[in-house]
Scaffold this motif. Structure first.
Motif, PDB file in Angstrom:
ATOM      1  N   ALA A 115       3.406  -9.284  -7.533  1.00 53.29           N
ATOM      2  CA  ALA A 115       1.986  -8.980  -7.735  1.00 53.29           C
ATOM      3  C   ALA A 115       1.643  -8.818  -9.207  1.00 53.29           C
ATOM      4  O   ALA A 115       0.466  -8.672  -9.554  1.00 53.29           O
ATOM      5  CB  ALA A 115       1.609  -7.706  -6.972  1.00 53.29           C
ATOM      6  N   LEU A 116       2.635  -8.844 -10.076  1.00 59.68           N
ATOM      7  CA  LEU A 116       2.401  -8.606 -11.500  1.00 59.68           C
ATOM      8  C   LEU A 116       1.425  -9.608 -12.130  1.00 59.68           C
ATOM      9  O   LEU A 116       0.525  -9.200 -12.872  1.00 59.68           O
ATOM     10  CB  LEU A 116       3.733  -8.613 -12.250  1.00 59.68           C
ATOM     11  CG  LEU A 116       3.713  -8.125 -13.696  1.00 59.68           C
ATOM     12  CD1 LEU A 116       3.154  -6.709 -13.795  1.00 59.68           C
ATOM     13  CD2 LEU A 116       5.117  -8.174 -14.294  1.00 59.68           C
ATOM     14  N   PRO A 117       1.557 -10.926 -11.855  1.00 60.62           N
ATOM     15  CA  PRO A 117       0.584 -11.864 -12.452  1.00 60.62           C
ATOM     16  C   PRO A 117      -0.864 -11.555 -12.083  1.00 60.62           C
ATOM     17  O   PRO A 117      -1.766 -11.703 -12.925  1.00 60.62           O
ATOM     18  CB  PRO A 117       1.024 -13.221 -11.897  1.00 60.62           C
ATOM     19  CG  PRO A 117       2.476 -13.056 -11.616  1.00 60.62           C
ATOM     20  CD  PRO A 117       2.618 -11.638 -11.136  1.00 60.62           C
ATOM     21  N   ALA A 118      -1.091 -11.117 -10.847  1.00 60.07           N
ATOM     22  CA  ALA A 118      -2.457 -10.787 -10.424  1.00 60.07           C
ATOM     23  C   ALA A 118      -2.985  -9.583 -11.189  1.00 60.07           C
ATOM     24  O   ALA A 118      -4.160  -9.537 -11.571  1.00 60.07           O
ATOM     25  CB  ALA A 118      -2.495 -10.523  -8.918  1.00 60.07           C
ATOM     26  N   TRP A 138      -7.281   2.779 -12.934  1.00 59.13           N
ATOM     27  CA  TRP A 138      -6.999   1.989 -11.730  1.00 59.13           C
ATOM     28  C   TRP A 138      -5.915   0.949 -12.017  1.00 59.13           C
ATOM     29  O   TRP A 138      -4.978   0.780 -11.234  1.00 59.13           O
ATOM     30  CB  TRP A 138      -8.257   1.280 -11.231  1.00 59.13           C
ATOM     31  CG  TRP A 138      -9.461   2.144 -11.067  1.00 59.13           C
ATOM     32  CD1 TRP A 138      -9.485   3.493 -10.860  1.00 59.13           C
ATOM     33  CD2 TRP A 138     -10.827   1.725 -11.107  1.00 59.13           C
ATOM     34  NE1 TRP A 138     -10.772   3.937 -10.768  1.00 59.13           N
ATOM     35  CE2 TRP A 138     -11.622   2.876 -10.906  1.00 59.13           C
ATOM     36  CE3 TRP A 138     -11.465   0.502 -11.284  1.00 59.13           C
ATOM     37  CZ2 TRP A 138     -13.016   2.825 -10.881  1.00 59.13           C
ATOM     38  CZ3 TRP A 138     -12.850   0.441 -11.262  1.00 59.13           C
ATOM     39  CH2 TRP A 138     -13.610   1.587 -11.058  1.00 59.13           C
ATOM     40  N   ILE A 139      -6.085   0.247 -13.132  1.00 54.29           N
ATOM     41  CA  ILE A 139      -5.121  -0.805 -13.485  1.00 54.29           C
ATOM     42  C   ILE A 139      -3.732  -0.205 -13.710  1.00 54.29           C
ATOM     43  O   ILE A 139      -2.723  -0.760 -13.267  1.00 54.29           O
ATOM     44  CB  ILE A 139      -5.609  -1.562 -14.735  1.00 54.29           C
ATOM     45  CG1 ILE A 139      -6.874  -2.365 -14.390  1.00 54.29           C
ATOM     46  CG2 ILE A 139      -4.525  -2.483 -15.280  1.00 54.29           C
ATOM     47  CD1 ILE A 139      -7.553  -3.004 -15.590  1.00 54.29           C
ATOM     48  N   LEU A 189      -4.710  -2.644  -2.609  1.00 52.60           N
ATOM     49  CA  LEU A 189      -5.697  -3.725  -2.702  1.00 52.60           C
ATOM     50  C   LEU A 189      -7.012  -3.258  -3.306  1.00 52.60           C
ATOM     51  O   LEU A 189      -7.737  -4.051  -3.911  1.00 52.60           O
ATOM     52  CB  LEU A 189      -5.934  -4.328  -1.311  1.00 52.60           C
ATOM     53  CG  LEU A 189      -4.768  -5.124  -0.711  1.00 52.60           C
ATOM     54  CD1 LEU A 189      -5.120  -5.609   0.694  1.00 52.60           C
ATOM     55  CD2 LEU A 189      -4.414  -6.310  -1.605  1.00 52.60           C
ATOM     56  N   TRP A 190      -7.328  -1.961  -3.127  1.00 53.33           N
ATOM     57  CA  TRP A 190      -8.609  -1.479  -3.646  1.00 53.33           C
ATOM     58  C   TRP A 190      -8.695  -1.626  -5.170  1.00 53.33           C
ATOM     59  O   TRP A 190      -9.793  -1.728  -5.723  1.00 53.33           O
ATOM     60  CB  TRP A 190      -8.856  -0.028  -3.247  1.00 53.33           C
ATOM     61  CG  TRP A 190      -7.890   0.981  -3.793  1.00 53.33           C
ATOM     62  CD1 TRP A 190      -6.812   1.508  -3.152  1.00 53.33           C
ATOM     63  CD2 TRP A 190      -7.913   1.592  -5.098  1.00 53.33           C
ATOM     64  NE1 TRP A 190      -6.153   2.408  -3.965  1.00 53.33           N
ATOM     65  CE2 TRP A 190      -6.806   2.485  -5.159  1.00 53.33           C
ATOM     66  CE3 TRP A 190      -8.743   1.470  -6.208  1.00 53.33           C
ATOM     67  CZ2 TRP A 190      -6.524   3.232  -6.297  1.00 53.33           C
ATOM     68  CZ3 TRP A 190      -8.460   2.221  -7.343  1.00 53.33           C
ATOM     69  CH2 TRP A 190      -7.366   3.087  -7.379  1.00 53.33           C
ATOM     70  N   ILE A 191      -7.540  -1.640  -5.840  1.00 54.30           N
ATOM     71  CA  ILE A 191      -7.542  -1.780  -7.302  1.00 54.30           C
ATOM     72  C   ILE A 191      -8.192  -3.104  -7.703  1.00 54.30           C
ATOM     73  O   ILE A 191      -9.061  -3.150  -8.585  1.00 54.30           O
ATOM     74  CB  ILE A 191      -6.107  -1.693  -7.854  1.00 54.30           C
ATOM     75  CG1 ILE A 191      -5.555  -0.278  -7.675  1.00 54.30           C
ATOM     76  CG2 ILE A 191      -6.073  -2.105  -9.333  1.00 54.30           C
ATOM     77  CD1 ILE A 191      -4.107  -0.131  -8.086  1.00 54.30           C
ATOM     78  N   GLY A 246     -10.246  -4.889  -5.940  1.00 52.66           N
ATOM     79  CA  GLY A 246     -11.658  -4.872  -5.577  1.00 52.66           C
ATOM     80  C   GLY A 246     -12.497  -4.097  -6.580  1.00 52.66           C
ATOM     81  O   GLY A 246     -13.556  -4.575  -7.021  1.00 52.66           O
ATOM     82  N   TYR A 247     -12.042  -2.915  -6.960  1.00 49.85           N
ATOM     83  CA  TYR A 247     -12.792  -2.084  -7.900  1.00 49.85           C
ATOM     84  C   TYR A 247     -12.878  -2.732  -9.280  1.00 49.85           C
ATOM     85  O   TYR A 247     -13.942  -2.745  -9.910  1.00 49.85           O
ATOM     86  CB  TYR A 247     -12.141  -0.707  -8.023  1.00 49.85           C
ATOM     87  CG  TYR A 247     -12.402   0.223  -6.865  1.00 49.85           C
ATOM     88  CD1 TYR A 247     -12.949  -0.239  -5.676  1.00 49.85           C
ATOM     89  CD2 TYR A 247     -12.091   1.583  -6.942  1.00 49.85           C
ATOM     90  CE1 TYR A 247     -13.187   0.608  -4.611  1.00 49.85           C
ATOM     91  CE2 TYR A 247     -12.328   2.445  -5.888  1.00 49.85           C
ATOM     92  CZ  TYR A 247     -12.869   1.953  -4.719  1.00 49.85           C
ATOM     93  OH  TYR A 247     -13.093   2.795  -3.667  1.00 49.85           O
ATOM     94  N   VAL A 248     -11.753  -3.263  -9.754  1.00 46.60           N
ATOM     95  CA  VAL A 248     -11.749  -3.892 -11.080  1.00 46.60           C
ATOM     96  C   VAL A 248     -12.655  -5.118 -11.082  1.00 46.60           C
ATOM     97  O   VAL A 248     -13.379  -5.369 -12.054  1.00 46.60           O
ATOM     98  CB  VAL A 248     -10.311  -4.275 -11.487  1.00 46.60           C
ATOM     99  CG1 VAL A 248     -10.322  -5.096 -12.779  1.00 46.60           C
ATOM    100  CG2 VAL A 248      -9.457  -3.033 -11.674  1.00 46.60           C
ATOM    101  N   THR A 249     -12.646  -5.868  -9.997  1.00 50.56           N
ATOM    102  CA  THR A 249     -13.521  -7.043  -9.895  1.00 50.56           C
ATOM    103  C   THR A 249     -14.984  -6.644  -9.916  1.00 50.56           C
ATOM    104  O   THR A 249     -15.814  -7.284 -10.584  1.00 50.56           O
ATOM    105  CB  THR A 249     -13.209  -7.832  -8.615  1.00 50.56           C
ATOM    106  OG1 THR A 249     -11.844  -8.266  -8.632  1.00 50.56           O
ATOM    107  CG2 THR A 249     -14.123  -9.048  -8.484  1.00 50.56           C
ATOM    108  N   MET A 250     -15.330  -5.570  -9.189  1.00 45.74           N
ATOM    109  CA  MET A 250     -16.723  -5.111  -9.140  1.00 45.74           C
ATOM    110  C   MET A 250     -17.233  -4.687 -10.514  1.00 45.74           C
ATOM    111  O   MET A 250     -18.424  -4.823 -10.811  1.00 45.74           O
ATOM    112  CB  MET A 250     -16.866  -3.955  -8.148  1.00 45.74           C
ATOM    113  CG  MET A 250     -16.847  -4.374  -6.687  1.00 45.74           C
ATOM    114  SD  MET A 250     -17.358  -3.049  -5.565  1.00 45.74           S
ATOM    115  CE  MET A 250     -16.069  -1.842  -5.850  1.00 45.74           C
TER     116      MET A 250
END
Length: 257
Positions: free
Chosen positions: A140-143, A208-209, A225-227, A229-233
């Motif tokens: 998951a590191l690249p994401a 969060w990150i 997964l919420w991380i 979503g929140y960072v994207t928002m």
């Protein structure tokens, strides 16, 4: 087709600019890129000594915990500091007809990101020694890196544009990064919801990150997964605004420089 050619051209140009930046920065240096590891390693040594032995915070696997925070924050902080002056400090390129000025903030993030990537093996080694072999969640590191890049770019576009017209931005960013280091859980746990000033970490995108990175390196679990979503928002509206503002004022850059 034209868009694809432009994207390939920009990719190659970014690669050349990042390479040139690193060569110029470490020219005639005996250690070279090794200097990029000196500051985070020095900070790690200080925090690990102070908060493990002198003023213990009672955080399990603290060396890996704080090393993760130091590296992630260093990439973010150095990117914002460099991006703020990226346009003003590149007058010759900005004045060159046809040069894609939009790439300059991204260039600083990628250049500082090289230091981050070079330090990651040391973080993996620290995690391996303290906790165990790298987990499958490391996939998951690249994401996470992409999420941090997009969030950082969204801010850098705005700062770089503003600094052309308001030269105090550079100093404000420096002060903000200094304060941000202490209100972001770089060397301590996120503040619990039942404690004072809990909002400093609850509404802090870098907190969060950081939680995502620590899930991988400290807890050996998948980042929540919420991380993402929140960072994207937060990142997408900032990125769109930064893109709009950059386009609106970029035709005045040459006059202001």
């Amino acid at each position: 087709m034209k868009l694809s050619r432009n994207m390939l051209h920009w990719r190659d140009l970014l690669f050349e600019l990042v390479s040139r930046d690193l060569k110029v920065r470490y020219q005639r240096s005996a250690i070279g890129l090794g200097w990029s590891l000196m500051k985070p390693l020095a900070q790690l040594a200080i925090f690990a000594t102070v908060f493990s032995s002198i003023l213990p915070l009672d955080i399990k696997n603290y060396t890996t915990f704080v090393f993760t925070g130091v590296l992630v924050w260093a990439w973010f902080s150095s990117s914002l500091t460099s991006a703020a002056v990226s346009i003003v400090g590149s007058r010759e390129m900005v004045r060159r007809p046809g040069f894609p000025v939009r790439l300059l903030p991204a260039l600083t993030i990628l250049s500082q990101g090289v230091h981050f990537i070079l330090a990651l093996p040391l973080l993996f080694v620290s995690s391996w020694i303290q906790i165990g072999p790298p987990p499958i969640s490391a996939l998951a590191l690249p994401a996470l890196i992409l999420a941090q890049f997009v969030f950082t770019l969204a801010i850098c576009n705005i700062l770089a544009s503003l600094h052309v017209f308001f030269r105090d931005i550079e100093h404000l960013v420096g002060i903000t990064m200094m304060l941000g280091f202490y209100v972001t859980p770089v060397f301590y746990r996120p503040i619990d919801a039942n404690q004072d000033y809990w909002f400093l970490t609850a509404f802090n995108p870098m907190a969060w990150i950081l939680e995502g990175y620590r899930a991988i390196f400290v807890d050996h679990t998948w980042p929540p997964l919420w991380i993402y979503g929140y960072v994207t928002m937060v990142s997408v509206p900032l990125l769109l605004f930064g893109h709009w503002y950059f386009d609106r004022v970029s035709n005045r850059f040459v006059d202001e420089l």
